[in-house]
Every structure is written in C-alpha cells, then in structure tokens.
Design an enzyme around this catalytic site. Sequence first.
Site, PDB file in Angstrom:
ATOM      1  N   LYS A 102       3.412 -58.653   8.462  1.00  0.00           N
ATOM      2  CA  LYS A 102       3.583 -58.778   9.918  1.00  0.00           C
ATOM      3  C   LYS A 102       2.659 -59.852  10.492  1.00  0.00           C
ATOM      4  CE  LYS A 102       2.557 -54.528  11.067  1.00  0.00           C
ATOM      5  NZ  LYS A 102       2.188 -53.955   9.761  1.00  0.00           N
TER       6      LYS A 102
ATOM      7  N   ARG B 119       2.699 -47.735  16.927  1.00  0.00           N
ATOM      8  CA  ARG B 119       2.522 -47.152  15.594  1.00  0.00           C
ATOM      9  C   ARG B 119       3.101 -45.748  15.521  1.00  0.00           C
ATOM     10  NH1 ARG B 119      -0.868 -51.122  13.208  1.00  0.00           N
ATOM     11  NH2 ARG B 119      -2.026 -50.308  11.477  1.00  0.00           N
TER      12      ARG B 119
ATOM     13  N   ARG C 274      -6.257 -59.309  -0.669  1.00  0.00           N
ATOM     14  CA  ARG C 274      -6.368 -60.078   0.581  1.00  0.00           C
ATOM     15  C   ARG C 274      -7.842 -60.339   0.927  1.00  0.00           C
ATOM     16  NH1 ARG C 274      -3.208 -57.864   5.841  1.00  0.00           N
ATOM     17  NH2 ARG C 274      -4.738 -56.200   5.878  1.00  0.00           N
TER      18      ARG C 274
ATOM     19  N   ARG D 188     -11.405 -56.844   3.881  1.00  0.00           N
ATOM     20  CA  ARG D 188     -11.464 -55.895   4.982  1.00  0.00           C
ATOM     21  C   ARG D 188     -11.874 -54.543   4.442  1.00  0.00           C
ATOM     22  NH1 ARG D 188      -6.059 -56.162   8.593  1.00  0.00           N
ATOM     23  NH2 ARG D 188      -6.274 -53.903   8.452  1.00  0.00           N
TER      24      ARG D 188
ATOM     25  N   ARG E  53      -3.489 -45.475   4.354  1.00  0.00           N
ATOM     26  CA  ARG E  53      -2.794 -46.166   5.454  1.00  0.00           C
ATOM     27  C   ARG E  53      -1.281 -46.129   5.245  1.00  0.00           C
ATOM     28  NH1 ARG E  53      -5.415 -51.706   4.871  1.00  0.00           N
ATOM     29  NH2 ARG E  53      -4.167 -52.378   6.645  1.00  0.00           N
TER      30      ARG E  53
END
Length: 216
Positions: A13, A88, A127, A160, A171
């Site tokens: 996204k 969400r 990432r 992160r 998540r």
Amino acid sequence: MRIVLLGPPGSGKGTQAKLMQEQIGIKHIATGDLLRAAVAERTELGQAAHAYMARGDLVPDALVIGMIGQRLRQDGIARSFLLDGFPRNVAQAEALDQLLTGDHLALDHVVSLDVDREEIVQRLAGRRTCTRCGAMYHVRFDPPATPGACDRCGGPLVQREDDREETIRARLDVYDRSTAPLVAFYRDRGLLRSIDGMGSAADVMDRVLKEVGQRH
Ligand code: AMP
C-alpha cells in the site's frame, strides 16, 4: 478523487501510494506514518499509541479517528486524497463516511491489494527504512549500495520495530480479524476494486491506475 487503499501489512500500500502521489499528484495520507511521527515526537497521542503499535495491535479507534479527522480538515484535503492504513475496521469506515458526508463528499474507489501470506512475511521481514528521509529498501529485493546506509541521503537504515517476524504474524492476524471484513463492507457499497498485488511495483501500479480510471 478520494481513494482508500486496502490490503494486509506488506501488500504494498505504502509503495503504491507514493508512486501514485508522484504519477497523478494525489495526496498520500498514511495513518501508520502519522502515528510513527507522533511516537517519535513523543506527543500525547504518540505516547498513548506506542504500546499498541509495538505489539502489532490496532491503536484505539477514538485516537485514530480524531487524528485523521484533523488531517482531512487541513487545507481542504478532504477533496482529494489516497488513504493508506485507514480505515482498519468497520467502525473507522463508518466514521470516515460521516466525516465525508459532513462535507457532502464520498469515496470514489476502494482498491484492495491481494498478496499471499508467505510473500508478505518475506517482504516485511526484509524491509528497511531510512531514519532521515524515509526511503525504503529490502535486504534482498532492493538492497542499498552500502549495507545499512541510504543511497539517497546516507542516513542510517533501520528495521521497523513492528517488522520482526513475531509481530508481523500478530499484525496479519489483526488484519484478518478486523480489516478483512471491510472488503465485504465496501463490496456491498459497490466501491471495491480487487487488484493482484503480486509482481513488480510498476506492474501493480499500472493495474491500480487502470482500475481508478487514470490509465487505459
Ligand atoms: P502501518 O504502517 O499502516 O502498517 O501501521 C503501523 C501500526 O500503526 C499498526 O500496526 C497499528 O498499530 C497502527 N495503525 C495504523 N493505522 C491504524 C488505524 N487506522 N487504526 C488503528 N491502528 C492503526
């Protein structure tokens, strides 16, 4: 044009939103980025949100809805935006509807990016983000020229806190429980466009732009 991008964490996204901001000039608003900035600045909101984010849980609706309401009212931004990471859950989607109808506005498209779960874990665990300019890398798919340093500004690259494998799985569970029902919510309203989110970022962007009528 007002667009919501839906999809699990790691579905691309953020990448798509940044590319679309460059290509068609639509303003990208990411609640995750706004919340991380609030945590870094240690604002009242940031302090309240931090523990939820570190666990991979959703930050309480009242906090996030208040934050997004404020953001959408700034500079008449409610006229055109691409929302990434909001809503969400159904309560947030209803709150967004109310915010927009208050201004006689509505969403134009909801784009859902479909990516399989193992691909997501791979993407997120590798990432890395530059702490100085926000540029994103992937240790395997898009590594920086010098490990640990940003190609653009030389800033340090970090993982992160919520991109560690255990938290990623938490998540994804939260997504399945809370956010996936939004697909049906928006399908019922005739707004949903499901897109194959596998493949290169450029290919996925092409599909997204076609769906929202910006490319033929
Ligand atoms: P993201 O960058 O979109 O993956 O968001 C990172 C984290 O911020 C999420 O795991 C949540 O803890 C929090 N967050 C972001 N957007 C929302 C939202 N709309 N509602 C609740 N929590 C959110």
